[in-house]
Design a protein around this motif. Structure first.
Motif, PDB file in Angstrom:
ATOM      1  N   GLY A  61      83.580 -12.991 -35.833  1.00 12.03           N
ATOM      2  CA  GLY A  61      84.523 -13.028 -35.059  1.00 12.03           C
ATOM      3  C   GLY A  61      85.373 -13.526 -34.765  1.00 12.03           C
ATOM      4  N   ASP A  62      84.899 -14.975 -34.319  1.00  8.73           N
ATOM      5  CA  ASP A  62      85.601 -15.911 -33.150  1.00  8.73           C
ATOM      6  C   ASP A  62      85.844 -16.793 -34.098  1.00  8.73           C
ATOM      7  OD1 ASP A  62      86.500 -17.179 -31.243  1.00  8.73           O
ATOM      8  OD2 ASP A  62      84.602 -17.765 -30.332  1.00  8.73           O
ATOM      9  N   ALA A  63      87.312 -18.093 -33.892  1.00 14.20           N
ATOM     10  CA  ALA A  63      87.251 -19.238 -34.181  1.00 14.20           C
ATOM     11  C   ALA A  63      87.508 -20.290 -33.893  1.00 14.20           C
ATOM     12  CB  ALA A  63      88.425 -18.820 -35.591  1.00 14.20           C
ATOM     13  N   HIS A  78      87.258 -22.583 -38.415  1.00 14.59           N
ATOM     14  CA  HIS A  78      85.595 -21.956 -38.867  1.00 14.59           C
ATOM     15  C   HIS A  78      85.514 -20.446 -38.763  1.00 14.59           C
ATOM     16  CE1 HIS A  78      84.802 -25.722 -40.448  1.00 14.59           C
ATOM     17  NE2 HIS A  78      85.132 -26.439 -39.480  1.00 14.59           N
ATOM     18  N   THR A  79      85.483 -19.926 -39.569  1.00 12.92           N
ATOM     19  CA  THR A  79      85.861 -18.344 -38.639  1.00 12.92           C
ATOM     20  C   THR A  79      84.295 -17.703 -39.487  1.00 12.92           C
ATOM     21  OG1 THR A  79      86.943 -16.151 -37.852  1.00 12.92           O
ATOM     22  CG2 THR A  79      87.414 -16.899 -39.811  1.00 12.92           C
ATOM     23  N   VAL A  80      83.624 -16.806 -38.704  1.00  8.85           N
ATOM     24  CA  VAL A  80      82.918 -15.924 -39.454  1.00  8.85           C
ATOM     25  C   VAL A  80      82.717 -14.325 -39.515  1.00  8.85           C
ATOM     26  CG1 VAL A  80      80.400 -15.391 -39.149  1.00  8.85           C
ATOM     27  CG2 VAL A  80      81.066 -17.503 -38.094  1.00  8.85           C
ATOM     28  N   GLY A  81      82.958 -14.469 -41.150  1.00  8.39           N
ATOM     29  CA  GLY A  81      83.327 -12.815 -41.081  1.00  8.39           C
ATOM     30  C   GLY A  81      82.033 -11.942 -40.523  1.00  8.39           C
ATOM     31  N   VAL A  94      86.312  -6.334 -36.311  1.00  8.85           N
ATOM     32  CA  VAL A  94      85.473  -8.178 -36.818  1.00  8.85           C
ATOM     33  C   VAL A  94      86.292  -8.778 -38.224  1.00  8.85           C
ATOM     34  CG1 VAL A  94      83.278  -9.690 -37.090  1.00  8.85           C
ATOM     35  CG2 VAL A  94      82.911  -7.606 -36.248  1.00  8.85           C
ATOM     36  N   LEU A  95      86.397  -8.217 -38.917  1.00 14.50           N
ATOM     37  CA  LEU A  95      87.594  -8.966 -39.823  1.00 14.50           C
ATOM     38  C   LEU A  95      88.503  -9.016 -39.060  1.00 14.50           C
ATOM     39  CD1 LEU A  95      88.071 -10.047 -42.561  1.00 14.50           C
ATOM     40  CD2 LEU A  95      88.014  -8.089 -43.158  1.00 14.50           C
ATOM     41  N   ALA A  96      89.046  -8.314 -38.517  1.00 13.50           N
ATOM     42  CA  ALA A  96      90.251  -8.518 -38.465  1.00 13.50           C
ATOM     43  C   ALA A  96      90.728  -8.837 -37.030  1.00 13.50           C
ATOM     44  CB  ALA A  96      91.306  -7.309 -37.009  1.00 13.50           C
ATOM     45  N   SER A  97      89.303  -9.376 -35.939  1.00 16.17           N
ATOM     46  CA  SER A  97      89.324 -10.650 -34.900  1.00 16.17           C
ATOM     47  C   SER A  97      89.017 -11.799 -35.802  1.00 16.17           C
ATOM     48  CB  SER A  97      87.881 -10.156 -34.247  1.00 16.17           C
ATOM     49  OG  SER A  97      88.252 -11.093 -32.982  1.00 16.17           O
ATOM     50  N   ARG A 100      92.641 -13.027 -36.125  1.00 18.78           N
ATOM     51  CA  ARG A 100      93.988 -13.201 -34.848  1.00 18.78           C
ATOM     52  C   ARG A 100      93.394 -14.556 -34.380  1.00 18.78           C
ATOM     53  NH1 ARG A 100      92.578  -7.564 -34.976  1.00 18.78           N
ATOM     54  NH2 ARG A 100      91.104  -8.165 -32.871  1.00 18.78           N
ATOM     55  N   ARG A 101      91.697 -14.461 -34.351  1.00 18.65           N
ATOM     56  CA  ARG A 101      91.493 -15.651 -33.760  1.00 18.65           C
ATOM     57  C   ARG A 101      91.947 -16.942 -33.647  1.00 18.65           C
ATOM     58  NH1 ARG A 101      90.791 -17.488 -29.499  1.00 18.65           N
ATOM     59  NH2 ARG A 101      88.889 -18.544 -30.148  1.00 18.65           N
ATOM     60  N   SER A 102      91.892 -16.625 -35.983  1.00 21.21           N
ATOM     61  CA  SER A 102      92.326 -18.009 -36.308  1.00 21.21           C
ATOM     62  C   SER A 102      93.600 -18.262 -36.121  1.00 21.21           C
ATOM     63  CB  SER A 102      92.167 -18.006 -37.895  1.00 21.21           C
ATOM     64  OG  SER A 102      90.755 -17.545 -37.749  1.00 21.21           O
ATOM     65  N   LEU A 103      94.604 -17.388 -35.203  1.00 21.09           N
ATOM     66  CA  LEU A 103      95.702 -17.944 -36.016  1.00 21.09           C
ATOM     67  C   LEU A 103      96.005 -18.243 -34.016  1.00 21.09           C
ATOM     68  CD1 LEU A 103      97.518 -14.483 -37.179  1.00 21.09           C
ATOM     69  CD2 LEU A 103      97.424 -16.725 -37.770  1.00 21.09           C
ATOM     70  N   ALA A 104      95.383 -17.819 -32.891  1.00 17.71           N
ATOM     71  CA  ALA A 104      95.494 -18.227 -32.357  1.00 17.71           C
ATOM     72  C   ALA A 104      94.534 -19.433 -31.415  1.00 17.71           C
ATOM     73  CB  ALA A 104      94.484 -17.260 -30.802  1.00 17.71           C
TER      74      ALA A 104
END
Length: 181
Positions: A61-63, A78-81, A94-97, A100-104
């Protein structure tokens, strides 16, 4: 802040002419198969591996970002689904995150354009239809300073799924794109 243009592209994420590409990574950011392996190979595995190791992993969920090295993109985000476990363990959130985190992170880097793969639909087993709904829904409802978001589909079925979902959205986005671009 506004709503970026969303474009669907069928092709190879490693050749996208964008500021940042999103890597569907594992928690160790160690490279692997699918999109992750393709990005590591195209970017330069040794250099990217060293940059990823310095980040100390990434929770689902983070990036986190690294340079793009040999990719046309300046950065790799890099993001982890989530691993699919039936849908009742917070997978959707978690997937939505991830989106969102990748955009941020892209905004923090100053990127104007970003390319996303179909996160978590490979080895992590997320059902493709539901994953596309989460991706499109999240991207359409998240305000951003980015100008363009590319949904890069490895195959026609995924590209068609994105186009269908975008066509049904209240704001008609650009759902065209050139294969491989």
């Amino acid at each position: 802040m506004g709503r970026p243009r969303i474009v669907v592209v069928e092709g190879d994420i490693t050749v996208q002419p964008v500021d940042a590409v999103v890597n569907a990574a594992n928690e160790h950011l160690a490279g692997g198969g699918g999109v992750d392996g393709a990005i590591h190979r195209a970017a330069g595995a040794a250099e990217l591996h060293a940059a990823c190791a310095a980040l100390g992993g990434c929770p689902p969920g983070d990036a986190k970002a690294t340079p793009g090295f040999r990719l046309p993109a300046r950065w790799i985000i890099h993001t982890v689904g989530p691993r699919w476990r039936g849908g009742g363990r917070g997978e959707r959130e978690v997937l939505a995150s991830c989106y969102r985190r990748s955009l941020a992170v892209a905004e923090e880097l100053g990127a104007r354009s970003i390319a996303f793969p179909a996160i978590a639909t490979g080895a992590y087993g997320y059902p493709p239809e539901e994953a596309a709904e989460v991706a499109v829904g999240t991207l359409l409802t998240t305000l951003s300073r980015l100008e363009e978001i590319r949904l890069v589909a490895f195959d026609r079925a995924t590209a068609d799924r994105y186009r269908r979902l975008l066509t049904r959205s209240p704001r008609p986005p650009e759902a065209g794109g050139q294969p491989g671009r």
